[in-house]
Design a protein around this motif. Structure first.
Motif, short mmCIF file in Angstrom:
data_model
loop_
_atom_site.label_atom_id
_atom_site.label_comp_id
_atom_site.label_asym_id
_atom_site.label_seq_id
_atom_site.Cartn_x
_atom_site.Cartn_y
_atom_site.Cartn_z
N SER A 143 36.74 19.70 57.53
CA SER A 143 36.63 18.80 56.39
C SER A 143 37.60 19.23 55.32
CB SER A 143 35.20 18.84 55.82
OG SER A 143 35.12 18.18 54.56
N GLU A 144 37.95 18.30 54.43
CA GLU A 144 38.72 18.68 53.25
C GLU A 144 37.99 19.76 52.46
OE1 GLU A 144 38.81 16.32 49.76
OE2 GLU A 144 37.07 15.12 50.32
N ALA A 185 40.72 17.84 59.69
CA ALA A 185 39.96 17.88 58.44
C ALA A 185 39.97 16.51 57.76
CB ALA A 185 40.54 18.95 57.51
N ASN A 254 45.81 22.64 61.74
CA ASN A 254 44.77 21.83 61.12
C ASN A 254 45.41 20.55 60.59
OD1 ASN A 254 42.19 21.10 59.97
ND2 ASN A 254 43.06 21.64 57.99
N TYR A 255 44.99 19.42 61.15
CA TYR A 255 45.53 18.13 60.73
C TYR A 255 44.59 17.51 59.70
CZ TYR A 255 49.22 17.79 64.26
OH TYR A 255 50.36 17.99 65.01
N ARG A 256 45.09 17.32 58.48
CA ARG A 256 44.31 16.70 57.44
C ARG A 256 44.42 15.18 57.53
NH1 ARG A 256 46.87 19.83 52.60
NH2 ARG A 256 46.69 17.74 51.70
N ASP A 258 43.05 12.77 55.24
CA ASP A 258 42.27 12.78 54.00
C ASP A 258 42.78 11.84 52.91
OD1 ASP A 258 44.56 14.02 53.11
OD2 ASP A 258 43.63 15.93 52.61
N VAL A 262 43.21 16.32 49.38
CA VAL A 262 43.45 17.73 49.03
C VAL A 262 44.69 17.80 48.14
CG1 VAL A 262 44.01 20.03 49.92
CG2 VAL A 262 42.33 18.58 51.11
#
Length: 267
Positions: A143-144, A185, A254-256, A258, A262
């Motif tokens: 998650s973010e 995330a 880690n691929y955001r 979001d 962030v």
């Protein structure tokens, strides 16, 4: 883009709804046989019916807080499909929210047990089959909140930060065996989890859910540049890529997903 995973077998936790359900459907559409794992019954069966419309799917009931349940799920899946090549861990809970000083140990343990230890149990149980086959993909949904603190969601934030660290460690432990581990995330995705959050917010504010979402974006997620909730399909698309042959040089990333939520350059 050809993902190159037709005929593979995937296990998707949290498969009864949200990101898990969307991911299972997308993988099935790519020719993957999918076992959807969740602790529900009727809702899980409904998800499997939907996924079965595009591919082969199996409903497996299991509570990830129970190692016995997880191991029984593995045995059922291997009995049906004979192998497991992909693990996507989407299962999670928001857990206790509010003032840190008012959140007790039990609430902390619950958030950690589901969000972090659930992933630990699934990986420990299913990675051996991938190592034996010499090919595997593991995607852990974080998650973010893992990198961007929210003081009223501390148990969830801590658990998801643990997921990121756990995924990075796993990626180093098993890449040489052909098992590639990464994380995704998301932030403020339109799902049953955030639906419940927004319904509670709307009730507290005495407004509509739509107004609750709008004020939440303005007050609590000011850096989410797209000014909307994400779609589960948008997260599932990134997960599917990480499950594919096309991600063969992506390890420990880690691929955001979001919407820009962030604010820093943090992973």
């Amino acid at each position: 883009m050809e993902l190159g995973i037709e005929g593979k077998v995937a296990v998707v936790t949290g498969g009864d709804s949200g990101i898990g359900r969307a991911t299972a459907k997308l993988l099935a559409d790519e020719g993957v046989k999918v076992a959807l794992v969740d602790k529900t019954t009727a809702q899980l069966d409904g998800a499997v019916d939907e996924v079965s419309a595009v591919g082969e799917a199996l409903a497996v009931q299991a509570d990830l807080r129970s190692l016995a349940d997880v191991e029984a799920a593995r045995d059922e899946i291997l009995s049906r499909f004979g192998q497991v090549n992909i693990l996507v861990n989407c299962a999670g809970i928001t857990g206790a929210t509010g003032d840190f000083l008012e959140i007790g140990d039990e609430a902390w343990h619950q958030a950690l047990d589901v969000n972090l230890m659930g992933a630990v149990r699934m990986c420990r149980t299913f990675i051996p089959a991938m190592r034996e086959a010499g090919w595997g993909r593991v995607v852990l949904v974080a998650s973010e909140d893992a990198v961007q603190p929210y003081i009223d969601e501390m148990p969830y934030c801590a658990a998801k930060a643990g997921v990121l660290n756990f995924a990075k460690n796993l990626s180093k432990a098993y890449a040489q065996d052909g098992v590639l581990v990464n994380s995704v995330a998301p932030a403020f995705i339109a799902s049953p989890m955030t639906d419940a959050m927004m319904e509670q917010r709307a009730k507290k504010m005495g407004t509509s859910v739509e107004e609750a979402i709008a004020t939440f974006l303005k007050e609590e997620r000011p850096h989410l540049e797209l000014k909307r909730r994400g779609k589960v399909q948008e997260v599932a698309a990134v997960i599917a890529f990480l499950c594919s042959q096309q991600s063969s040089f992506v390890v420990g990333a880690n691929y955001r997903v979001d919407g820009g939520s962030v604010a820093s350059v943090s992973l």
